[in-house]
Write an enzyme that holds these catalytic residues in place. Structure first.
Site, PDB file in Angstrom:
ATOM      1  N   CYS A 100       0.738  -1.137   0.068  1.00 46.61           N
ATOM      2  CA  CYS A 100       0.031  -0.086   0.030  1.00 46.61           C
ATOM      3  C   CYS A 100       0.895   1.184  -0.055  1.00 46.61           C
ATOM      4  O   CYS A 100       0.635   2.343  -0.745  1.00 46.61           O
ATOM      5  CB  CYS A 100      -1.068  -0.025   1.165  1.00 46.61           C
ATOM      6  SG  CYS A 100      -2.081   1.479   1.155  1.00 46.61           S
ATOM      7  N   CYS A 212      -5.828  -1.863   7.848  1.00 46.55           N
ATOM      8  CA  CYS A 212      -7.053  -0.743   7.642  1.00 46.55           C
ATOM      9  C   CYS A 212      -8.150  -1.431   7.070  1.00 46.55           C
ATOM     10  O   CYS A 212      -9.435  -0.695   7.573  1.00 46.55           O
ATOM     11  CB  CYS A 212      -6.600   0.304   7.262  1.00 46.55           C
ATOM     12  SG  CYS A 212      -6.094  -0.018   5.382  1.00 46.55           S
TER      13      CYS A 212
END
Length: 366
Positions: A100, A212
């Site tokens: 990410c 997340c």
């Protein structure tokens, strides 16, 4: 060079990644105070991000900075979530934060930086960047062609070692580091919270979670929803079937909890046989330790490193770094031999190499 400052700050435009949390808000506030022209940026990566979306608007208003909000859900699914699920399906334990950071956070912010003709990108990461003359450091770290370039950038761990995030950033390049500022690299987390309170910044109180996009960090429920898996045999060190597993994606190397074997044990996950759909376990925790493993998909932050190399290796976030010899193997893979045995070296995770406080690079454990 201080990692929070560049030359002529009052003429520099900087794009700051805002998340709604205290770290990115304080980073933006510090840069504005230093004289940068600050633009806030918020990327919506997945569905349950309405609260941070609302919060970043309040932060931008408080700081008096423009805010750009971008819907990046499709891109995030393609580059991070699909990678995450594919890895588990292949029997690996992925590291989505590494992917990410490189493929989403920095790549998208660099694109936005160019669009709005900004000079730099800044984030709330706990890490540092320094600019170094190559005449000294290239020779010291065993680099080739020490006369070129005249300088280079070094990625360093944060001053606050309990919050250091340099482990997740090993895929960054020299080109990336030249355009990144980490304003919090030399701050303690306690100081950041104090500054936020002093400046009355309207930030989210909760800390970011491990993964997340996985609600409540309930990995089992998430994988069970998106992956098709089948039960199979649990095999001990002697080759005997001692039970049934729920599906290979639900287990990782070194795991003890969740292995449903009655009457004997305890057992730890020692491996997976994907072809036979078998979970390999051991009742001897010493079998989880190894001193030698392979690393692929390697990135060196400074490309001239000469192998073999003596450095320290870190195989998971906030784990202890161990001295190791790093040599070149077949097909560009690295052979890592550690001075002390490491527990549960896990395929799919990241091995990151350090020389003192500097991140040299890293790769994916095979």
């Amino acid at each position: 060079m201080n990692s929070t400052k560049k030359n002529n700050t009052r003429h520099n435009k900087i794009l700051v990644a805002l998340s709604g949390g205290v770290d990115s808000a304080v980073a933006a506030a510090l840069l504005k105070k230093q004289g940068y022209e600050v633009i806030g940026a918020y990327f919506r990566f997945f569905e349950s991000t309405w609260k941070p979306n609302f919060q970043v608007k309040k932060i931008a208003k408080k700081l008096g900075i423009p805010l750009k909000i971008v819907d990046a859900r499709k891109e995030f699914k393609k580059r991070v979530i699909d990678y995450f699920l594919d890895a588990y399906e292949a029997g690996l334990t992925p590291n989505p934060c590494v992917v990410c950071n490189k493929e989403m956070k920095f790549r998208l912010h660099f694109d936005l930086m160019k669009k709005y003709e900004a000079d730099y990108v800044a984030t709330g990461h706990y890490a540092r960047i320094t600019k170094q003359s190559s005449a000294f450091s290239f020779r010291k770290l065993n680099f080739r062609n020490s006369s070129k370039p005249s300088f280079f950038y070094k990625l360093l761990e944060a001053t606050d070692k309990t919050k250091d995030q340099s482990y997740f950033l090993y895929r960054l390049s020299q080109k990336d580091l030249a355009k990144i500022i980490f304003p919090l690299g030399e701050y303690q987390k306690s100081d950041v919270k104090r500054l936020a309170k002093k400046m009355k910044l309207p930030t989210l109180e909760s800390e970011s979670q491990d993964i997340c996009f996985v609600a409540r960090n309930d990995l089992y429920t998430y994988l069970n929803k998106y992956l098709k898996s089948s039960r199979g045999n649990v095999i001990d060190a002697s080759g005997n079937a001692v039970g049934l597993h729920r599906g290979l994606p639900f287990y990782t190397i070194g795991q003890r909890k969740g292995i449903e074997i009655g009457g004997t044990g305890p057992y730890w996950v020692a491996g997976k046989n994907i072809r036979k759909n078998e979970l390999i376990v051991t009742d001897n925790p010493k079998n989880l330790f190894t001193k030698k493993f392979l690393v692929g998909k390697v990135n060196w932050i400074n490309k001239g490193i000469k192998l073999p190399l003596q450095a320290k290796v870190q195989i998971r976030y906030q784990s202890k770094r161990i001295s190791a010899r790093i040599a070149l193997g077949k097909s560009g893979k690295l052979i890592v031999e550690t001075k002390k045995p490491l527990r549960a070296v896990t395929a799919g995770q990241s091995a990151v190499f350090y020389k003192g406080k500097e991140v040299l690079g890293g790769g994916t454990i095979i």
